[in-house]
Every structure is written in C-alpha cells, then in structure tokens.
Scaffold this motif. Structure first.
Motif, mmCIF file in Angstrom:
data_model
loop_
_atom_site.group_PDB
_atom_site.id
_atom_site.type_symbol
_atom_site.label_atom_id
_atom_site.label_comp_id
_atom_site.label_asym_id
_atom_site.label_seq_id
_atom_site.Cartn_x
_atom_site.Cartn_y
_atom_site.Cartn_z
ATOM 1 N N ILE A 172 1.162 -1.564 0.293
ATOM 2 C CA ILE A 172 -0.574 0.164 -0.104
ATOM 3 C C ILE A 172 0.904 1.230 -0.079
ATOM 4 C CG2 ILE A 172 -1.873 1.367 0.931
ATOM 5 C CD1 ILE A 172 -2.453 -1.374 2.174
ATOM 6 N N GLY A 173 0.974 1.997 -1.029
ATOM 7 C CA GLY A 173 1.581 3.169 -1.320
ATOM 8 C C GLY A 173 2.754 2.596 -2.034
ATOM 9 N N THR A 174 2.349 3.559 -3.346
ATOM 10 C CA THR A 174 3.490 3.550 -4.489
ATOM 11 C C THR A 174 4.260 4.963 -4.771
ATOM 12 O OG1 THR A 174 1.631 4.068 -5.968
ATOM 13 C CG2 THR A 174 2.796 1.038 -5.579
ATOM 14 N N GLY A 175 4.374 5.505 -3.297
ATOM 15 C CA GLY A 175 5.435 6.907 -3.974
ATOM 16 C C GLY A 175 6.947 6.563 -4.191
ATOM 17 N N ARG A 176 7.662 7.540 -3.183
ATOM 18 C CA ARG A 176 8.878 7.723 -3.385
ATOM 19 C C ARG A 176 9.337 5.619 -3.001
ATOM 20 N NH1 ARG A 176 12.421 11.875 -0.455
ATOM 21 N NH2 ARG A 176 10.768 11.347 0.915
ATOM 22 N N ILE A 177 9.248 5.654 -1.964
ATOM 23 C CA ILE A 177 9.693 4.287 -1.076
ATOM 24 C C ILE A 177 8.805 3.062 -1.396
ATOM 25 C CG2 ILE A 177 8.443 4.860 1.109
ATOM 26 C CD1 ILE A 177 12.588 4.040 0.664
ATOM 27 N N GLY A 178 7.727 3.302 -1.976
ATOM 28 C CA GLY A 178 6.964 2.290 -1.763
ATOM 29 C C GLY A 178 6.922 1.295 -3.364
ATOM 30 N N ALA A 232 -2.044 -1.183 -4.008
ATOM 31 C CA ALA A 232 -2.763 -0.225 -4.138
ATOM 32 C C ALA A 232 -2.120 1.354 -3.601
ATOM 33 C CB ALA A 232 -3.816 -0.740 -3.343
ATOM 34 N N ASP A 233 -2.486 2.425 -4.283
ATOM 35 C CA ASP A 233 -3.226 3.528 -3.534
ATOM 36 C C ASP A 233 -3.401 4.527 -4.023
ATOM 37 O OD1 ASP A 233 0.759 5.727 -3.531
ATOM 38 O OD2 ASP A 233 -1.688 6.956 -3.618
ATOM 39 N N ALA A 234 -3.263 6.140 -3.256
ATOM 40 C CA ALA A 234 -5.115 6.354 -2.762
ATOM 41 C C ALA A 234 -5.153 6.941 -4.210
ATOM 42 C CB ALA A 234 -4.230 7.870 -1.858
ATOM 43 N N ASP A 235 -3.594 7.172 -5.158
ATOM 44 C CA ASP A 235 -3.762 7.769 -5.982
ATOM 45 C C ASP A 235 -3.309 6.398 -7.080
ATOM 46 O OD1 ASP A 235 -3.515 8.625 -8.606
ATOM 47 O OD2 ASP A 235 -1.372 9.740 -8.611
ATOM 48 N N CYS A 270 5.459 -1.894 7.870
ATOM 49 C CA CYS A 270 5.452 -0.543 7.911
ATOM 50 C C CYS A 270 6.528 0.561 7.913
ATOM 51 C CB CYS A 270 4.699 -0.290 8.946
ATOM 52 S SG CYS A 270 3.186 1.648 9.083
ATOM 53 N N GLU A 271 6.615 1.261 6.843
ATOM 54 C CA GLU A 271 7.539 2.209 6.902
ATOM 55 C C GLU A 271 7.581 3.372 8.195
ATOM 56 O OE1 GLU A 271 10.320 3.340 6.000
ATOM 57 O OE2 GLU A 271 10.581 1.524 4.143
ATOM 58 N N LYS A 272 8.526 3.563 8.636
ATOM 59 C CA LYS A 272 8.760 4.630 9.874
ATOM 60 C C LYS A 272 7.818 5.464 9.555
ATOM 61 C CE LYS A 272 10.978 7.747 9.165
ATOM 62 N NZ LYS A 272 11.066 8.857 7.788
ATOM 63 N N PRO A 273 6.825 6.796 10.534
ATOM 64 C CA PRO A 273 7.115 6.082 11.618
ATOM 65 C C PRO A 273 5.784 5.326 11.717
ATOM 66 C CG PRO A 273 6.140 8.626 11.776
ATOM 67 C CD PRO A 273 6.871 8.107 10.161
ATOM 68 N N LEU A 292 9.116 -3.085 10.945
ATOM 69 C CA LEU A 292 9.057 -1.076 11.144
ATOM 70 C C LEU A 292 10.463 -1.259 10.153
ATOM 71 C CD1 LEU A 292 7.129 1.360 11.506
ATOM 72 C CD2 LEU A 292 6.698 -0.973 12.711
ATOM 73 N N GLY A 293 10.146 -0.200 9.812
ATOM 74 C CA GLY A 293 11.310 0.035 8.003
ATOM 75 C C GLY A 293 12.737 0.933 8.836
ATOM 76 N N PHE A 294 12.950 0.543 9.989
ATOM 77 C CA PHE A 294 14.530 1.534 10.343
ATOM 78 C C PHE A 294 15.654 0.404 9.746
ATOM 79 C CE2 PHE A 294 11.837 2.586 13.735
ATOM 80 C CZ PHE A 294 11.876 4.153 13.604
ATOM 81 N N ALA A 318 4.932 21.107 0.390
ATOM 82 C CA ALA A 318 3.718 20.594 0.884
ATOM 83 C C ALA A 318 4.219 19.463 2.333
ATOM 84 C CB ALA A 318 2.842 19.606 -0.201
ATOM 85 N N TYR A 319 5.074 18.543 1.931
ATOM 86 C CA TYR A 319 5.664 17.356 2.907
ATOM 87 C C TYR A 319 6.227 17.687 4.276
ATOM 88 C CZ TYR A 319 8.891 12.777 3.870
ATOM 89 O OH TYR A 319 8.872 12.461 4.808
ATOM 90 N N LEU A 320 6.422 18.422 4.756
ATOM 91 C CA LEU A 320 6.639 19.319 6.175
ATOM 92 C C LEU A 320 6.054 19.184 7.346
ATOM 93 C CD1 LEU A 320 9.594 22.252 4.662
ATOM 94 C CD2 LEU A 320 9.798 20.034 5.674
ATOM 95 N N GLY A 343 21.137 10.283 -2.404
ATOM 96 C CA GLY A 343 20.358 10.409 -1.775
ATOM 97 C C GLY A 343 19.980 9.027 -1.128
ATOM 98 N N PHE A 344 18.734 9.166 -0.004
ATOM 99 C CA PHE A 344 18.622 7.373 0.415
ATOM 100 C C PHE A 344 18.209 6.112 -0.081
ATOM 101 C CE2 PHE A 344 14.202 7.157 0.117
ATOM 102 C CZ PHE A 344 14.466 8.800 -0.251
ATOM 103 N N LEU A 345 17.797 6.353 -1.455
ATOM 104 C CA LEU A 345 17.488 5.236 -2.384
ATOM 105 C C LEU A 345 18.768 4.492 -3.235
ATOM 106 C CD1 LEU A 345 14.981 6.398 -4.363
ATOM 107 C CD2 LEU A 345 14.366 4.865 -1.896
ATOM 108 N N ALA A 397 20.085 -2.330 2.308
ATOM 109 C CA ALA A 397 19.822 -2.087 3.335
ATOM 110 C C ALA A 397 18.181 -2.437 3.241
ATOM 111 C CB ALA A 397 20.469 -1.281 4.297
ATOM 112 N N TYR A 398 18.086 -1.763 2.175
ATOM 113 C CA TYR A 398 15.957 -1.686 2.593
ATOM 114 C C TYR A 398 15.869 -2.799 1.803
ATOM 115 C CZ TYR A 398 15.690 2.883 2.313
ATOM 116 O OH TYR A 398 15.595 4.687 2.708
ATOM 117 N N GLU A 399 16.582 -3.852 0.370
ATOM 118 C CA GLU A 399 16.710 -5.481 0.529
ATOM 119 C C GLU A 399 16.724 -6.518 1.349
ATOM 120 O OE1 GLU A 399 19.151 -6.214 -3.373
ATOM 121 O OE2 GLU A 399 18.417 -4.737 -4.023
#
Ligand SMILES: NC(=O)c1ccc[n+]([C@@H]2O[C@H](COP(=O)([O-])OP(=O)(O)OC[C@H]3O[C@@H](n4cnc5c(N)ncnc54)[C@H](O)[C@@H]3O)[C@@H](O)[C@H]2O)c1
Length: 332
Positions: free
Chosen positions: A6-12, A31-34, A89-92, A116-118, A157-159, A273-275, A281-283
């Motif tokens: 659920i959630g297919t943005g940057r990290i999803g 699935a995503d809200a969009d 689930c991604e943090k937080p 959790l996704g730490f 808008a993210y802040l 960047g983080f990706l 580590a994400y894998e």
C-alpha cells in the motif's frame, strides 16, 4: 508468498521493485490513494494493481507492506492486524505516542507481527559498528556522533505532514544509536534553526537540528540533521571509546573534503540520496520480513522499537520548543 503493498510513492515503488524480484514472492498486488500511480508501478513490474485499499485487502494475501504517507500508517497497521496479516510498515507508525500505542494494541490483540522500516539496522557499516561495540574492541564508549544530511529539502507540502525534522529524519539516528550501542537514551537537549527557505518557518519546523543525548551508561551522543547539505547526501556515525574509534559511512563517496595540504584524493561522486545509499539495506530488511512471515526468523524491529525511537524524537521536539533538557521517560 502473496504480498499486498500500500502506497506507491518514492519509497513504496522502490519496495515494490524489491518484492517483485524476490524469489519467495509469487504475487504482488499494489494500491495507492492515487489509483493511476499504483497502476503505473504495477504495470512496470508485472504486478497487479488494486483500485483501492479495500480491494487490496479483498485479495488472498499472506502479508502486507505499508509505504503510504505517514498519516495512514496507524489505520493500515490496525487493518492488517484485523485481517490477521503480518505487516511491514515504513517509519513512523504515527506522529505521537497515543497514536502509536493504539496501533500497537491492535497488533498485540491480533497476535500478528509488525516489522518497522528502520533499514539502517541492515546496513553493513552499522552492523559492523554494533559488532565492534559488543566485542569490546572500542573499550568503554565515551562519545557517539550521529549525523544525517540531506542534499536538498523535500517539497514544501511534505513539511507540515512530516512531524518535523526530529520525528521524520533524526528518528533514524535515534533508532540506530539504541541499536548499535545497546543502551537507552535517558535525557536530551535539542535545538534547531529555521534559517533558509520560508517553508520551514511556515511549517513550524527547522531546517537544521542538533541534539545532545545522554545514554543510561553516561555515554554522550550528538545527533545532527539538515535538509540542505550542498555537498551531498551524508549519513554517518562515529563511535569513540577508550580503546579505539570507528566511523560508519566514511568512504570515498562521503561528501566531505579535507583542506589539509597533505590530504589524499578529494571525495568521489557523493551518494545521491537514501535510495542509492541504502539500497542493499532496503533489500535486506524486506528479505528479513519475508523470512519473518515464513516463520524462519525473529522480528528484527518490532513496534516497541519504533515507539522507543519516537519518544526520543518527541523529547527532542519538547526540548527545542521549551529550550530546556527533557527526560525521555516523561514522554507519554
Ligand atoms: N525508511 C526510509 O528511509 C524512508 C524513506 C522515505 C520515506 N519513508 C517513509 O515512507 C512513507 C512514504 O514516504 P514517501 O517519501 O514514499 O512519500 P510519497 O509522498 O512519495 O508517497 C506516499 C504515497 O502514499 C499514498 N497515500 C497517501 N495516503 C494513502 C492512503 N490512505 N492509502 C493508500 N495510499 C496512500 C500517496 O498517494 C503517495 O503515492 C512515509 O511515512 C515516510 O516517512 C521512509
């Protein structure tokens, strides 16, 4: 294994790619809200797109991965627990302790797993640092320096939705300080600067922050973060003990230039960047989740770990606003 994401943005979308390639994952539905964003990611990966989250939960699933915007995490965790499904689930979990605790109660009552996704816990450098502390190689620790510097700020808008620099960004450092040292944070003293674009002041947030943490054995930790580090993406930790000191994240891609005349070559191309920096580590964290779902491995980072990191972030935010030290055990 059948996974719903659920959630297919940057990290999803990144997580979706990892899961689509995982040999144990037979089917992936996203699935995503969009809905069009979910369809695009599914199409690129040969996965299935559900038109919405309700339709996703109607699929036969073995587990759920939640990478939506933060505001939806707690409700989706409770929904997965209600369906009897283990969840990553991604943090937080949520931006406050009551919201986090409500989600954790749902998981406890359902008897399901929540990871959790730490992801720094799966980074080779942080793992080596943890081992060095445990082995006694460093001797008694006296100072830890943790730093997270993003090259450029997120969209304005993210802040307001992020929870602020301590909860959104430094929470990774708070988690990894606990994990690497094996100690708890008892007191914090934190401050921040909203210099830079007006969007930070308008969101009541800061663009740069610094926290001094005292661990339960007296070790002192500094943790700093900034949203605007022109040299590049820089995530590091230094641990200094009475016998030796070590650094995580110090290599030829660290965006740090020595100005000593005798210094060797300047840094190479910095991490973007983080990706990129944390891709392995994400894998590894999702591989650990697959093994958790299969009952082959314990949970490497459960909800209580996330709650502990959030309380440190909350204490820092309180300290910054009240301009005084704050005890972590006073956060509820
Ligand atoms: N572990 C890490 O290193 C890391 C890195 C980045 C982001 N994150 C976390 O991941 C989450 C997502 O961040 P992002 O940068 O990918 O954000 P993003 O804005 O790029 O993507 C979020 C996606 O969630 C969708 N969404 C929002 N509400 C939803 C809902 N109720 N149901 C389904 N979809 C919904 C949005 O449409 C969007 O596509 C945040 O909680 C963030 O804190 C973690």
């Amino acid at each position: 294994m059948r996974i719903g994401l659920i959630g297919t943005g940057r990290i999803g979308s990144f997580h979706a790619g990892v899961l689509a390639r995982h040999p144990e994952v037979e089917s992936l539905v996203v699935a995503d809200a969009d809905a069009s964003r979910a369809a695009g990611v599914a199409g690129a990966l040969g996965a299935e797109a559900a038109p919405d989250v309700t339709a996703l939960f109607a699929h036969p699933l073995d587990a759920v991965v939640i990478a939506s915007a933060t505001a939806a995490h707690a409700e989706l965790i409770a929904r997965a627990a209600g369906a009897g499904l283990p969840a990553f689930c991604e943090k937080p979990i949520a931006l406050d302790v009551p919201g986090t605790s409500t989600a954790l109660t749902a998981v406890a009552e359902a008897g399901t797993e929540l990871q959790l996704g730490f992801m720094r816990r799966f980074d080779a450098g942080y793992r080596a640092a943890r081992e060095a502390v445990r082995s006694g190689r460093l001797g008694r620790l006296h100072t830890v320096r943790a730093a997270t510097s993003d090259p450029a700020p997120p969209p304005a808008a993210y802040l307001p939705l992020s929870g602020g620099l301590f909860r959104d960004c430094l929470v990774h450092d708070f988690d990894i300080v606990r994990w690497v040292t094996g100690r708890e944070v008892v007191e914090v003293y934190a401050t921040g600067s909203d210099a830079g674009p007006a969007m930070f002041r308008e969101a009541g947030d800061v663009s740069t922050a610094a926290a001094l943490l005292t661990l339960d054995d007296g070790t002192l930790v500094t943790a700093t973060a900034t949203r605007r580090n022109g040299a590049g993406y820089d995530v590091r930790m230094e641990l200094a003990g009475e016998l030796d000191q070590i650094a995580v994240g110090l290599d030829d891609r660290t965006p740090l230039t020595s100005v000593e005349p005798w210094a060797s070559a300047p840094p190479g191309k910095p991490w973007t960047g983080f990706l990129e920096r944390f891709a392995p580590a994400y894998e590894a964290e999702l591989d650990a989740f697959v093994r958790l779902v299969r009952g082959e491995a314990p949970n490497p980072c459960d909800g209580l770990e996330a709650l502990a990191a959030l309380r440190i972030a909350e204490a820092c935010e309180r300290s910054r606003q009240e301009r005084r030290p704050a005890r972590v055990d006073a956060i509820d």
